[in-house]
Design a protein around this motif. Structure first.
Motif, PDB file in Angstrom:
ATOM      1  N   GLY A 172      -3.785  22.914   4.061  1.00 55.43           N
ATOM      2  CA  GLY A 172      -2.552  22.217   4.395  1.00 55.43           C
ATOM      3  C   GLY A 172      -2.465  20.855   3.750  1.00 55.43           C
ATOM      4  N   PHE A 173      -3.613  20.151   3.685  1.00 55.64           N
ATOM      5  CA  PHE A 173      -3.606  18.824   3.069  1.00 55.64           C
ATOM      6  C   PHE A 173      -3.306  18.915   1.586  1.00 55.64           C
ATOM      7  CE2 PHE A 173      -5.609  15.179   1.011  1.00 55.64           C
ATOM      8  CZ  PHE A 173      -5.100  14.135   1.771  1.00 55.64           C
ATOM      9  N   LEU A 174      -3.891  19.898   0.902  1.00 56.61           N
ATOM     10  CA  LEU A 174      -3.654  20.037  -0.529  1.00 56.61           C
ATOM     11  C   LEU A 174      -2.191  20.375  -0.814  1.00 56.61           C
ATOM     12  CD1 LEU A 174      -6.866  21.947  -1.684  1.00 56.61           C
ATOM     13  CD2 LEU A 174      -6.307  19.536  -2.053  1.00 56.61           C
ATOM     14  N   GLN A 175      -1.616  21.291  -0.043  1.00 53.54           N
ATOM     15  CA  GLN A 175      -0.225  21.673  -0.280  1.00 53.54           C
ATOM     16  C   GLN A 175       0.733  20.525   0.038  1.00 53.54           C
ATOM     17  OE1 GLN A 175       1.027  25.349   1.507  1.00 53.54           O
ATOM     18  NE2 GLN A 175      -0.646  26.544   0.628  1.00 53.54           N
ATOM     19  N   THR A 176       0.559  19.931   1.228  1.00 55.48           N
ATOM     20  CA  THR A 176       1.458  18.847   1.625  1.00 55.48           C
ATOM     21  C   THR A 176       1.220  17.603   0.779  1.00 55.48           C
ATOM     22  OG1 THR A 176       1.333  19.719   3.885  1.00 55.48           O
ATOM     23  CG2 THR A 176       2.323  17.546   3.606  1.00 55.48           C
ATOM     24  N   GLY A 177      -0.048  17.350   0.441  1.00 57.91           N
ATOM     25  CA  GLY A 177      -0.372  16.197  -0.390  1.00 57.91           C
ATOM     26  C   GLY A 177       0.203  16.314  -1.791  1.00 57.91           C
ATOM     27  N   THR A 178       0.240  17.519  -2.326  1.00 60.84           N
ATOM     28  CA  THR A 178       0.838  17.726  -3.648  1.00 60.84           C
ATOM     29  C   THR A 178       2.319  17.375  -3.634  1.00 60.84           C
ATOM     30  OG1 THR A 178      -0.770  19.452  -4.220  1.00 60.84           O
ATOM     31  CG2 THR A 178       1.305  19.436  -5.445  1.00 60.84           C
ATOM     32  N   ARG A 179       3.015  17.801  -2.584  1.00 63.29           N
ATOM     33  CA  ARG A 179       4.441  17.458  -2.470  1.00 63.29           C
ATOM     34  C   ARG A 179       4.620  15.954  -2.289  1.00 63.29           C
ATOM     35  NH1 ARG A 179       4.485  22.284   0.710  1.00 63.29           N
ATOM     36  NH2 ARG A 179       4.416  21.067   2.638  1.00 63.29           N
ATOM     37  N   PHE A 180       3.726  15.329  -1.518  1.00 68.34           N
ATOM     38  CA  PHE A 180       3.777  13.882  -1.303  1.00 68.34           C
ATOM     39  C   PHE A 180       3.670  13.138  -2.630  1.00 68.34           C
ATOM     40  CE2 PHE A 180       1.745   9.801  -0.686  1.00 68.34           C
ATOM     41  CZ  PHE A 180       2.350   9.273   0.438  1.00 68.34           C
ATOM     42  N   LEU A 181       2.722  13.550  -3.487  1.00 65.80           N
ATOM     43  CA  LEU A 181       2.533  12.885  -4.772  1.00 65.80           C
ATOM     44  C   LEU A 181       3.693  13.162  -5.721  1.00 65.80           C
ATOM     45  CD1 LEU A 181      -1.297  13.448  -5.380  1.00 65.80           C
ATOM     46  CD2 LEU A 181      -0.141  11.427  -4.462  1.00 65.80           C
ATOM     47  N   ASP A 182       4.278  14.351  -5.646  1.00 63.03           N
ATOM     48  CA  ASP A 182       5.442  14.658  -6.481  1.00 63.03           C
ATOM     49  C   ASP A 182       6.605  13.716  -6.147  1.00 63.03           C
ATOM     50  OD1 ASP A 182       4.130  16.672  -7.785  1.00 63.03           O
ATOM     51  OD2 ASP A 182       4.963  18.289  -6.547  1.00 63.03           O
ATOM     52  N   VAL A 183       6.817  13.484  -4.845  1.00 59.23           N
ATOM     53  CA  VAL A 183       7.882  12.579  -4.425  1.00 59.23           C
ATOM     54  C   VAL A 183       7.560  11.147  -4.837  1.00 59.23           C
ATOM     55  CG1 VAL A 183       9.091  11.610  -2.425  1.00 59.23           C
ATOM     56  CG2 VAL A 183       8.609  14.059  -2.524  1.00 59.23           C
ATOM     57  N   ALA A 184       6.289  10.747  -4.684  1.00 58.27           N
ATOM     58  CA  ALA A 184       5.889   9.393  -5.074  1.00 58.27           C
ATOM     59  C   ALA A 184       6.090   9.170  -6.570  1.00 58.27           C
ATOM     60  CB  ALA A 184       4.428   9.161  -4.688  1.00 58.27           C
ATOM     61  N   ARG A 185       5.769  10.163  -7.366  1.00 59.77           N
ATOM     62  CA  ARG A 185       5.978  10.050  -8.816  1.00 59.77           C
ATOM     63  C   ARG A 185       7.460   9.973  -9.153  1.00 59.77           C
ATOM     64  NH1 ARG A 185       3.757  15.022 -12.073  1.00 59.77           N
ATOM     65  NH2 ARG A 185       5.330  15.982 -10.740  1.00 59.77           N
ATOM     66  N   ARG A 186       8.252  10.791  -8.478  1.00 55.68           N
ATOM     67  CA  ARG A 186       9.700  10.788  -8.733  1.00 55.68           C
ATOM     68  C   ARG A 186      10.323   9.444  -8.371  1.00 55.68           C
ATOM     69  NH1 ARG A 186      12.900  14.001  -4.461  1.00 55.68           N
ATOM     70  NH2 ARG A 186      12.502  12.000  -3.414  1.00 55.68           N
ATOM     71  N   ASP A 187       9.890   8.868  -7.246  1.00 56.52           N
ATOM     72  CA  ASP A 187      10.467   7.610  -6.758  1.00 56.52           C
ATOM     73  C   ASP A 187       9.748   6.378  -7.296  1.00 56.52           C
ATOM     74  OD1 ASP A 187      12.120   9.221  -5.307  1.00 56.52           O
ATOM     75  OD2 ASP A 187      11.081   8.962  -3.393  1.00 56.52           O
ATOM     76  N   LEU A 188       8.763   6.593  -8.200  1.00 50.48           N
ATOM     77  CA  LEU A 188       7.967   5.497  -8.756  1.00 50.48           C
ATOM     78  C   LEU A 188       7.346   4.650  -7.643  1.00 50.48           C
ATOM     79  CD1 LEU A 188      10.226   4.343 -11.740  1.00 50.48           C
ATOM     80  CD2 LEU A 188       8.251   5.879 -11.782  1.00 50.48           C
ATOM     81  N   ARG A 189       6.727   5.333  -6.688  1.00 48.67           N
ATOM     82  CA  ARG A 189       6.127   4.671  -5.544  1.00 48.67           C
ATOM     83  C   ARG A 189       4.605   4.809  -5.610  1.00 48.67           C
ATOM     84  NH1 ARG A 189       8.279   7.523  -1.299  1.00 48.67           N
ATOM     85  NH2 ARG A 189       6.353   8.690  -0.979  1.00 48.67           N
ATOM     86  N   SER A 190       3.914   3.698  -5.536  1.00 52.70           N
ATOM     87  CA  SER A 190       2.451   3.723  -5.547  1.00 52.70           C
ATOM     88  C   SER A 190       1.918   4.247  -4.220  1.00 52.70           C
ATOM     89  CB  SER A 190       1.907   2.317  -5.806  1.00 52.70           C
ATOM     90  OG  SER A 190       2.379   1.803  -7.033  1.00 52.70           O
ATOM     91  N   ALA A 191       0.713   4.782  -4.252  1.00 55.91           N
ATOM     92  CA  ALA A 191       0.125   5.350  -3.043  1.00 55.91           C
ATOM     93  C   ALA A 191      -1.393   5.229  -3.097  1.00 55.91           C
ATOM     94  CB  ALA A 191       0.543   6.812  -2.879  1.00 55.91           C
ATOM     95  N   TYR A 192      -2.033   5.483  -1.971  1.00 53.98           N
ATOM     96  CA  TYR A 192      -3.491   5.510  -1.875  1.00 53.98           C
ATOM     97  C   TYR A 192      -3.924   6.795  -1.192  1.00 53.98           C
ATOM     98  CZ  TYR A 192      -4.540   0.720  -3.325  1.00 53.98           C
ATOM     99  OH  TYR A 192      -4.705  -0.424  -4.063  1.00 53.98           O
ATOM    100  N   LEU A 193      -5.041   7.330  -1.633  1.00 54.60           N
ATOM    101  CA  LEU A 193      -5.713   8.391  -0.902  1.00 54.60           C
ATOM    102  C   LEU A 193      -6.968   7.780  -0.287  1.00 54.60           C
ATOM    103  CD1 LEU A 193      -6.190  12.082  -1.891  1.00 54.60           C
ATOM    104  CD2 LEU A 193      -8.030  10.835  -0.768  1.00 54.60           C
ATOM    105  N   VAL A 194      -7.079   7.873   1.024  1.00 58.38           N
ATOM    106  CA  VAL A 194      -8.220   7.307   1.751  1.00 58.38           C
ATOM    107  C   VAL A 194      -9.111   8.462   2.191  1.00 58.38           C
ATOM    108  CG1 VAL A 194      -8.935   5.712   3.567  1.00 58.38           C
ATOM    109  CG2 VAL A 194      -6.627   5.547   2.612  1.00 58.38           C
ATOM    110  N   TYR A 195     -10.377   8.399   1.815  1.00 55.38           N
ATOM    111  CA  TYR A 195     -11.344   9.465   2.092  1.00 55.38           C
ATOM    112  C   TYR A 195     -12.312   8.976   3.167  1.00 55.38           C
ATOM    113  CZ  TYR A 195     -13.975  13.673   0.745  1.00 55.38           C
ATOM    114  OH  TYR A 195     -14.574  14.911   0.719  1.00 55.38           O
ATOM    115  N   PHE A 196     -12.490   9.745   4.229  1.00 51.41           N
ATOM    116  CA  PHE A 196     -13.350   9.365   5.346  1.00 51.41           C
ATOM    117  C   PHE A 196     -14.505  10.354   5.495  1.00 51.41           C
ATOM    118  CE2 PHE A 196      -9.023   8.105   6.254  1.00 51.41           C
ATOM    119  CZ  PHE A 196      -9.127   6.825   6.770  1.00 51.41           C
TER     120      PHE A 196
END
Length: 223
Positions: free
Chosen positions: A56-80
């Motif tokens: 679920g994280f990979l699928q939803t995260g892929t869509r999240f990054l696609d939107v961030a790229r489209r909107d030119l929005r920076s993001a972080y991935l935090v690994y715990f």
């Protein structure tokens, strides 16, 4: 599973041999559609914590990054990484380990209150979690560690929540995929774990566990 509702409806209609949709058949079709939606949700959710599982994280995260790229929005991935989980399982039992895992899921929801809308949370494996968030909402690693150490009601057999944290930056002008971003954040997490292991731990994080002191190389300033 891909969420193509038109194909799903056609497939179910053919399966049930519907030549035309009467009101009763529409109700039956809606019931089957809801069932498949529920199965889709279960297939993408970690049952112990309620956040996404790896799939679920990979699928939803892929869509999240696609939107961030489209909107030119920076993001972080935090690994715990949840520290001491194996010790807790071996010493206090897997039920106590499950308490720590659920607590980590709750901690992530508190840390990223906009999850499900602007953030993505997931449990990647036994003791590994991840979060995707915009750069304006991403807390620092020191803030995450300090907030994780806040006292919580628990059994005396269960140690305080201890996390190793790694961050990876997503640049929409130089976008990379979710897997590469995960690898970068994971390496940063292991670096944090190595640095933390070389520090003096003055308060015993686990009852009965020997305290950790820096090596002689650290004392001499060689590390």
């Amino acid at each position: 599973m891909e969420g193509d509702e038109l194909r799903l409806t056609c497939a179910l209609s053919e399966l049930l041999r519907f030549k035309r949709l009467t009101s009763e058949r529409k109700i039956a079709l809606q019931a089957l559609t809801h069932l498949i939606d529920s199965l889709r949700c279960v297939a993408m959710t970690d049952q112990l914590t309620g956040v996404h599982n790896r799939r679920g994280f990979l699928q939803t995260g892929t869509r999240f990054l696609d939107v961030a790229r489209r909107d030119l929005r920076s993001a972080y991935l935090v690994y715990f990484d949840l520290n001491n989980l194996k010790q807790v399982n071996d010493t206090a039992g897997h039920a106590a380990g499950d308490v720590l895992i659920r607590e980590t899921g709750n901690f992530l929801r508190e840390l990223f209150p906009s999850y499900g809308v602007y953030e993505v949370l997931g449990r990647l494996g036994g003791d590994e979690f991840a979060a995707l968030t915009t750069d304006t909402h991403c807390p620092s690693r020191s803030e995450i560690v300090l907030r994780a150490r806040m006292p919580r009601a628990r059994s005396s057999e269960i140690p305080a929540l201890s996390l190793s944290v790694g961050l990876a930056y997503f640049n929409p002008l130089l976008p990379i995929g979710i897997n590469e971003l995960l690898e970068t954040a994971e390496q940063a997490m292991y670096q944090h774990k190595r640095v933390t292991a070389n520090r003096i731990v003055r308060a015993d994080p686990y009852p009965g566990q020997a305290r950790c002191y820096p090596s002689k190389a650290v004392e001499r300033g060689k590390v």
